[in-house]
Design a protein around this motif. Structure first.
Motif, short mmCIF file in Angstrom:
data_model
loop_
_atom_site.label_atom_id
_atom_site.label_comp_id
_atom_site.label_asym_id
_atom_site.label_seq_id
_atom_site.Cartn_x
_atom_site.Cartn_y
_atom_site.Cartn_z
N GLU A 4 -23.83 -29.72 20.71
CA GLU A 4 -22.47 -30.30 20.71
C GLU A 4 -21.94 -30.38 19.28
OE1 GLU A 4 -20.38 -30.95 23.01
OE2 GLU A 4 -21.57 -31.08 24.84
N ARG A 5 -22.78 -30.82 18.34
CA ARG A 5 -22.36 -30.89 16.92
C ARG A 5 -22.08 -29.49 16.38
NH1 ARG A 5 -26.31 -34.68 17.32
NH2 ARG A 5 -27.92 -33.36 16.40
N ASP A 6 -22.92 -28.53 16.75
CA ASP A 6 -22.70 -27.14 16.32
C ASP A 6 -21.36 -26.63 16.84
OD1 ASP A 6 -25.24 -27.10 15.14
OD2 ASP A 6 -26.19 -26.17 16.89
N ARG A 7 -21.05 -26.96 18.08
CA ARG A 7 -19.78 -26.53 18.68
C ARG A 7 -18.61 -27.10 17.90
NH1 ARG A 7 -16.22 -28.94 21.92
NH2 ARG A 7 -14.95 -27.66 23.28
N GLN A 8 -18.66 -28.38 17.57
CA GLN A 8 -17.56 -28.99 16.82
C GLN A 8 -17.43 -28.38 15.43
OE1 GLN A 8 -15.18 -31.10 18.15
NE2 GLN A 8 -14.24 -30.37 16.28
N ASN A 9 -18.56 -28.16 14.77
CA ASN A 9 -18.53 -27.52 13.44
C ASN A 9 -17.93 -26.12 13.53
OD1 ASN A 9 -19.66 -29.76 12.20
ND2 ASN A 9 -21.75 -28.97 12.34
N ALA A 10 -18.31 -25.37 14.57
CA ALA A 10 -17.77 -24.02 14.75
C ALA A 10 -16.27 -24.06 14.97
CB ALA A 10 -18.46 -23.33 15.92
N LEU A 11 -15.80 -24.99 15.80
CA LEU A 11 -14.36 -25.10 16.05
C LEU A 11 -13.60 -25.44 14.77
CD1 LEU A 11 -14.37 -26.89 19.53
CD2 LEU A 11 -13.84 -24.47 19.03
N ASN A 12 -14.20 -26.27 13.92
CA ASN A 12 -13.57 -26.59 12.63
C ASN A 12 -13.47 -25.36 11.74
OD1 ASN A 12 -13.29 -29.28 13.38
ND2 ASN A 12 -15.15 -29.93 12.34
N ILE A 13 -14.52 -24.55 11.71
CA ILE A 13 -14.48 -23.32 10.90
C ILE A 13 -13.44 -22.35 11.46
CG2 ILE A 13 -15.80 -21.28 10.20
CD1 ILE A 13 -18.33 -23.13 10.30
N ILE A 14 -13.41 -22.21 12.78
CA ILE A 14 -12.42 -21.32 13.41
C ILE A 14 -11.00 -21.78 13.07
CG2 ILE A 14 -11.47 -20.60 15.65
CD1 ILE A 14 -14.45 -20.71 16.67
N ALA A 15 -10.78 -23.08 13.13
CA ALA A 15 -9.44 -23.64 12.84
C ALA A 15 -9.03 -23.42 11.39
CB ALA A 15 -9.41 -25.13 13.18
N SER A 16 -10.00 -23.24 10.49
CA SER A 16 -9.67 -23.05 9.07
C SER A 16 -9.15 -21.65 8.78
CB SER A 16 -10.92 -23.30 8.21
OG SER A 16 -11.81 -22.20 8.30
#
Length: 135
Positions: free
Chosen positions: A118-130
């Motif tokens: 779940e934490r990995d997913r949130q971190n990935a979404l943050n990178i994608i959003a950048s």
């Protein structure tokens, strides 16, 4: 700029454990030597391309030996395609590893593994959003 590493292969059936945790994965087997020589082990943000259609998806990929659930001495790339629903068994995919997120680790329980995912997913979404990477 980091060089993109690509893993290509046919999706094979696994234990379906990712599905039971809420993270269904497309499994591609890799030679253990490649995993070690290229130091691929860990969780990555990736771009996954379906070879037959050219469709592209963001994904989280664990590359390694899966120490929490199995110690078979083999290496797999387990790709969880974000925003994908369907069956990929038998299809050829390309996995482009874009950003290393964390090393592979052994968790004390499947609950701890799920929390890390779940934490990995949130971190990935943050990178994608950048907008650092394009799909």
């Amino acid at each position: 700029m980091q060089k993109t590493i690509t893993i290509q292969g046919r999706v094979r059936s696994g234990r379906r454990l990712g599905r039971t945790l809420g993270f269904p994965t497309a499994n591609v087997h890799l030679p253990l030597a490649r995993c070690r020589e290229e130091r691929l082990g860990g969780v990555w943000l990736a771009r996954i391309i379906l070879e037959d259609t050219g469709e592209r998806y963001w994904g989280l990929v664990n590359v390694g030996v899966r120490p929490t659930v199995e110690d078979a001495g083999s290496c797999k790339a387990e790709a969880w395609l974000l925003d994908f629903s369907g069956d990929l068994y038998g299809r050829d995919i390309s996995i482009e590893l874009l950003r290393f997120m964390r090393p592979e680790e052994k968790f004390a329980s499947l609950g701890e593994l799920r929390g890390a995912m779940e934490r990995d997913r949130q971190n990935a979404l943050n990178i994608i959003a950048s907008d650092e990477f394009t799909l």
